[in-house]
Design a protein around this motif. Structure first.
Motif, PDB file in Angstrom:
ATOM      1  N   PRO A 144       0.894  -1.192   0.170  1.00 24.80           N
ATOM      2  CA  PRO A 144       0.247  -0.103   0.095  1.00 24.80           C
ATOM      3  C   PRO A 144       0.960   1.630   0.347  1.00 24.80           C
ATOM      4  CG  PRO A 144      -0.338  -1.067   2.099  1.00 24.80           C
ATOM      5  CD  PRO A 144       0.864  -2.036   1.152  1.00 24.80           C
ATOM      6  N   LEU A 145       2.188   1.345   0.559  1.00 23.10           N
ATOM      7  CA  LEU A 145       2.515   2.218   0.597  1.00 23.10           C
ATOM      8  C   LEU A 145       3.230   2.694  -0.907  1.00 23.10           C
ATOM      9  CD1 LEU A 145       2.816   1.334   3.350  1.00 23.10           C
ATOM     10  CD2 LEU A 145       5.106   2.488   3.675  1.00 23.10           C
ATOM     11  N   MET A 146       3.739   1.500  -1.651  1.00 25.89           N
ATOM     12  CA  MET A 146       4.215   1.996  -2.690  1.00 25.89           C
ATOM     13  C   MET A 146       3.261   2.539  -3.646  1.00 25.89           C
ATOM     14  SD  MET A 146       7.066   1.457  -2.140  1.00 25.89           S
ATOM     15  CE  MET A 146       7.869   1.421  -4.395  1.00 25.89           C
ATOM     16  N   CYS A 147       1.908   1.603  -3.930  1.00 21.59           N
ATOM     17  CA  CYS A 147       1.270   1.607  -4.871  1.00 21.59           C
ATOM     18  C   CYS A 147       0.373   3.310  -4.533  1.00 21.59           C
ATOM     19  CB  CYS A 147      -0.077   0.335  -4.742  1.00 21.59           C
ATOM     20  SG  CYS A 147       0.618  -0.757  -5.235  1.00 21.59           S
ATOM     21  N   GLY A 148       1.011   3.847  -2.873  1.00 19.91           N
ATOM     22  CA  GLY A 148      -0.453   5.128  -2.538  1.00 19.91           C
ATOM     23  C   GLY A 148       0.795   6.103  -3.247  1.00 19.91           C
ATOM     24  N   ALA A 149       1.780   5.831  -3.715  1.00 17.58           N
ATOM     25  CA  ALA A 149       2.744   7.050  -3.741  1.00 17.58           C
ATOM     26  C   ALA A 149       3.061   7.544  -5.107  1.00 17.58           C
ATOM     27  CB  ALA A 149       4.521   6.866  -3.176  1.00 17.58           C
ATOM     28  N   VAL A 150       2.836   5.878  -6.023  1.00 18.58           N
ATOM     29  CA  VAL A 150       2.767   5.962  -7.273  1.00 18.58           C
ATOM     30  C   VAL A 150       1.434   6.765  -7.879  1.00 18.58           C
ATOM     31  CG1 VAL A 150       2.425   4.817  -9.330  1.00 18.58           C
ATOM     32  CG2 VAL A 150       4.209   4.160  -7.846  1.00 18.58           C
ATOM     33  N   VAL A 221       2.245   7.189   3.835  1.00 18.24           N
ATOM     34  CA  VAL A 221       2.391   7.514   5.140  1.00 18.24           C
ATOM     35  C   VAL A 221       0.669   6.882   5.746  1.00 18.24           C
ATOM     36  CG1 VAL A 221       2.234   8.196   7.601  1.00 18.24           C
ATOM     37  CG2 VAL A 221       4.167   8.158   5.851  1.00 18.24           C
ATOM     38  N   TYR A 222      -0.343   7.649   4.573  1.00 17.60           N
ATOM     39  CA  TYR A 222      -1.490   7.344   4.623  1.00 17.60           C
ATOM     40  C   TYR A 222      -2.753   5.983   4.365  1.00 17.60           C
ATOM     41  CZ  TYR A 222      -6.735   7.311   3.586  1.00 17.60           C
ATOM     42  OH  TYR A 222      -8.231   7.786   3.440  1.00 17.60           O
ATOM     43  N   GLY A 258      -4.989   7.855   9.481  1.00 18.98           N
ATOM     44  CA  GLY A 258      -3.966   7.765   7.940  1.00 18.98           C
ATOM     45  C   GLY A 258      -3.907   9.205   7.880  1.00 18.98           C
ATOM     46  N   GLY A 259      -4.648   9.751   7.476  1.00 17.62           N
ATOM     47  CA  GLY A 259      -4.559  11.014   7.377  1.00 17.62           C
ATOM     48  C   GLY A 259      -4.376  12.128   8.491  1.00 17.62           C
ATOM     49  N   THR A 260      -4.193  11.532   9.958  1.00 20.32           N
ATOM     50  CA  THR A 260      -3.558  12.681  11.139  1.00 20.32           C
ATOM     51  C   THR A 260      -2.034  12.467  11.075  1.00 20.32           C
ATOM     52  OG1 THR A 260      -6.063  13.303  11.958  1.00 20.32           O
ATOM     53  CG2 THR A 260      -3.478  13.449  13.631  1.00 20.32           C
ATOM     54  N   ILE A 261      -1.239  11.303  10.825  1.00 23.85           N
ATOM     55  CA  ILE A 261      -0.192  10.719  11.025  1.00 23.85           C
ATOM     56  C   ILE A 261       0.424  11.509   9.824  1.00 23.85           C
ATOM     57  CG2 ILE A 261       1.095   8.915  10.530  1.00 23.85           C
ATOM     58  CD1 ILE A 261      -0.430   9.132  13.693  1.00 23.85           C
ATOM     59  N   ALA A 262      -0.103  11.302   8.681  1.00 26.02           N
ATOM     60  CA  ALA A 262       0.434  11.807   7.782  1.00 26.02           C
ATOM     61  C   ALA A 262       0.426  13.351   7.711  1.00 26.02           C
ATOM     62  CB  ALA A 262      -0.195  10.970   6.258  1.00 26.02           C
TER      63      ALA A 262
END
Length: 341
Positions: A144-150, A221-222, A258-262
């Protein structure tokens, strides 16, 4: 719940789900963007003094100002002027009082125009990559980190010119009651043409690099936090008899978490993005131009104003990002569930 997959739905249903979430978040949370930008630009205002007739009494240095500033912008362009925001709620009150309550929704048309396509690219791109990539089996935590970034790179780049236009529009104080958003957009387009004549297509992508430095880690991160919460949701939230309600609550809490941490981790890049996109940019003198290198630019802010300057506007951003992520993802997930039945 943690390992269940939502029944397969088509691209059209996914598009409608993304658009629904985009409309809700844009209509409810646009004022937070306006307040955040106004707070972040305060230290960039000229340290000037204006007399009662609006005549500038101090020499203006272009590198220290904002793109919309004239020699004296009816006191609002002066750092020591009467319109000084001391906190998030103070900014809300003063903007509403001096410019009208509708100013808090300035740029809503641009937000709606860009939110739907950006979120469609983002959410559909993320889910497609997440479900198709080989990382899903080999590295489920990293996936999820890699896919979210792309997905965020694709989404942010596709709407970068509109994001620049919105940021600039929301940064301009209304100097008199007769000025309208349409008049401001006309002036912004004129400004854009001048910049285009000087530096070409890069004028429309100003601040994209630092936007990606903010959005790509944010997205990684999200989605990492969100997928972690989904897998462990049974531990945190008790189930009800309604599957739709379970989906909404779990998505809402996971999105907010997730939004708060990011947002906390990436806020300095948000400050840099705002400043880079609204700073004065028409000077040809290299000595007057701040660095275009993202890390050098942030370090310049830290050295001249202190580390706290890199967290200016954090409160309104958190107030916006947490519910925005929660509303967007929960609406998206529930709409998908409804369309699949």
């Amino acid at each position: 719940m943690s390992n269940e997959r939502t029944p397969t739905i088509g691209v059209r249903e996914r598009l409608l789900s993304a658009v629904t979430g985009s409309l809700l978040t844009s209509l409810i949370l646009t004022p937070m963007d306006v307040v955040r930008i106004r707070l972040q630009q305060q230290q960039m205002l000229f340290d000037c003094v204006c007399d009662v007739e609006g005549t500038s009494l101090a020499k203006i240095e272009p590198a220290k100002g904002l793109f919309w500033q004239d020699a004296c912008f009816q006191d609002v362009s002066c750092k020591t002027g009467p319109v000084r925001y001391n906190s998030t709620w103070d900014a809300f009150g003063k903007i509403a009082k001096t410019e009208g309550i509708t100013s808090l929704w300035r740029g809503i048309s641009i937000t709606l125009l860009m939110a739907a396509p950006a979120n469609m690219v983002y959410f559909i791109g993320y889910e497609t990559l997440r479900d198709k990539t080989q990382l899903q089996e080999s590295y489920p935590t990293l996936n999820p980190l890699m896919c979210g970034a792309v997905a965020r790179v694709l989404a942010a780049t596709s709407v970068a010119p509109l994001e620049l236009l919105r940021t600039r529009l929301q940064s301009i104080p209304r100097s008199n009651p007769s000025s309208t958003a349409a008049m401001m957009i006309k002036d912004l387009i004129k400004e854009g043409r001048l910049e285009f004549s000087r530096i070409g297509y890069r004028a429309f992508f100003r601040g994209l690099e630092i936007t990606l430095w903010r959005d790509v880690p944010f997205s990684a991160v999200y989605w990492g936090c969100y997928e972690f919460y989904k897998k462990n949701s049974d531990t945190f939230v008790a189930k009800s008899s309604s599957n739709n309600w379970n989906q909404f609550i779990n998505s809402f809490i996971g999105g907010s978490f997730g939004g708060t941490i990011a947002a906390l981790l990436t806020h300095p890049f948000d400050v840099g993005k705002t400043r880079m996109q609204i700073r004065f940019s028409m000077s040809d003198s290299k000595s007057l131009k701040p660095s275009n290198n993202m890390f050098k630019y942030l370090n310049e802010i830290r050295k001249s104003e202190g580390i706290g300057a890199l967290y200016t506007g954090l409160i309104p951003r958190l107030i916006k990002v947490a519910p925005s992520c929660a509303i967007m993802i929960s609406t998206y997930e529930v709409c998908k569930l409804l369309f699949s039945t």
